[in-house]
Design an enzyme around this catalytic site. Structure first.
Site, PDB file in Angstrom:
ATOM      1  CE  LYS A 106      97.953 -14.926 -52.666  1.00 33.99           C
ATOM      2  NZ  LYS A 106      97.722 -13.996 -53.840  1.00 33.99           N
ATOM      3  CD  GLU A 149     104.245 -19.317 -51.039  1.00 36.06           C
ATOM      4  OE1 GLU A 149     103.813 -18.679 -49.592  1.00 36.06           O
ATOM      5  OE2 GLU A 149     102.676 -20.445 -50.851  1.00 36.06           O
ATOM      6  CG  ASN A 201      93.383 -22.116 -59.253  1.00 31.78           C
ATOM      7  OD1 ASN A 201      94.293 -22.815 -58.193  1.00 31.78           O
ATOM      8  ND2 ASN A 201      94.325 -22.051 -60.636  1.00 31.78           N
ATOM      9  CD  GLU A 232      92.251 -17.975 -49.114  1.00 32.14           C
ATOM     10  OE1 GLU A 232      92.271 -18.535 -49.307  1.00 32.14           O
ATOM     11  OE2 GLU A 232      90.339 -17.862 -49.746  1.00 32.14           O
ATOM     12  CD  GLU A 277      94.785 -15.282 -50.832  1.00 33.29           C
ATOM     13  OE1 GLU A 277      95.176 -14.948 -51.688  1.00 33.29           O
ATOM     14  OE2 GLU A 277      94.189 -16.640 -51.297  1.00 33.29           O
ATOM     15  CG  ASN A 296      90.119 -13.710 -49.368  1.00 31.25           C
ATOM     16  OD1 ASN A 296      91.325 -13.226 -50.049  1.00 31.25           O
ATOM     17  ND2 ASN A 296      90.844 -15.172 -48.652  1.00 31.25           N
TER      18      ASN A 296
END
Length: 329
Positions: A116, A199, A234, A274, A288, A290
């Site tokens: 990330k 973050e 999540n 995303e 991120e 994918n």
């Protein structure tokens, strides 16, 4: 075009890939563990090869066994589906070394977006909006100082994390000190990487992802966006496309940012960029990429009429002419 493709997966995604292979007139090879000998994907494929006992580490994650099955059956390409080896750089490179096409992004793509914090660096270089945050943090004190500077609440993230694992929201300095050790430990135990960054946390956020597809040479098309904000633990529960209630200008900016990032990375095959969308401020931030086909790809397929699996297979065979005819409608 390939004459035969091996699917390095099981269950619904294996059946999904087999369906497209049949429609294309391409032979399919299923692999299975002892636990899956009677599974539907085994009976639907043209051929099936046992690759090991029930534990995934001894079957679906066994690179040597999967490559041996491909060689034994004459499969020219391997589709990894999602999960298992789909975002494994070593597997993609092993396929190339064995002369077998990997149906997915390039090893460089997977490597670049696999962590990330490096993905954030790539996004920043392309002017893609980022939530205020940090690079990798050295210790809890560095995390505490960064959190104070950014302002609470913040979220600590394991750089190699996924599926919600390795994330902690912190409301104050004491929480940061406690969470740093926990996130470091989770990253190490689950992903063999202890890197942690921080973050700003957006309390009322929407999760919006853009489906992209590239030819590996700088040409990228976007097939709209999906809203996957409704989640439990999540994990995504409902996907909607187009994303409801999204201002037209914001939608265009999201798609432009995703396309720009994928073009700069010379992205190949299917991928998803995303974003976190702050509806109250009408701001969005990069999360991120994918580097695989996602579970929810079918939502986009139903709206666009595109068979993303077919695109992936054709792309891996070097056929990208379909991108020139994609109108976006």
């Amino acid at each position: 075009m390939f004459k035969k493709v091996l699917i390095a997966n099981r269950g619904a995604i294996a059946c999904r890939i087999i369906r497209t292979l049949k429609a294309m007139g391409v032979g399919s090879v299923a692999v299975y563990s002892d636990a899956d000998a009677g599974s539907l994907h085994v009976s639907q494929a043209d051929e099936a090869v046992r690759i090991g006992p029930a534990p995934a580490a001894q079957s679906y994650l066994d690179v040597d066994a999967i490559l041996a099955a491909a060689k034994a059956t004459g499969a020219e390409a391997i589709h990894p589906g999602y999960g298992f080896l789909s975002e494994n750089v070593a597997f993609a490179e092993a396929c190339a070394a064995a002369g077998i096409a990997f149906i997915g992004p390039t090893p460089d793509n997977i490597r670049a977006f696999g962590l990330k914090h490096t993905a954030r660096d790539l996004a920043q270089a392309q002017g893609v909006p980022l939530a205020p945050g940090t690079g990798l943090l050295t210790d809890g004190e560095a995390a505490r100082a960064a959190a104070v500077e950014i302002g609470f609440p913040v979220i600590l993230k394991a750089t190699a994390g996924g599926g919600g694992i390795g994330m902690r929201v912190c409301e104050d300095e004491a929480a940061v000190a406690e969470a740093f050790a926990a996130v470091t430990r989770l990253g190490g135990s689950n992903f063999a990487d202890t890197g942690v960054f921080l973050e700003r946390f957006v309390r009322r956020a929407r999760h919006i992802e853009v489906q992209v597809f590239g030819d590996g040479a700088g040409k990228v098309v976007a097939l709209g966006e999906r809203d996957c904000s409704l989640q439990r633990r999540n994990q995504k529960v409902i996907e909607e496309t187009p994303a409801p209630g999204l201002p037209a200008a914001t939608r265009a900016a999201l798609i432009a940012a995703a396309t720009r990032l994928a073009e700069a990375a010379r992205y190949r095959s299917a991928g998803t960029v995303e974003f976190l969308y702050d509806a109250e401020r009408d701001d969005f931030f990069f999360l991120e990429v994918n580097t695989r086909l996602q579970v929810e790809h079918g939502v986009t397929e139903q709206v666009t009429g595109v068979d993303l699996v077919e695109w992936m297979i054709r792309g891996a065979a070097g056929e990208f002419g379909f991108l020139d005819s994609w109108s976006g409608e």
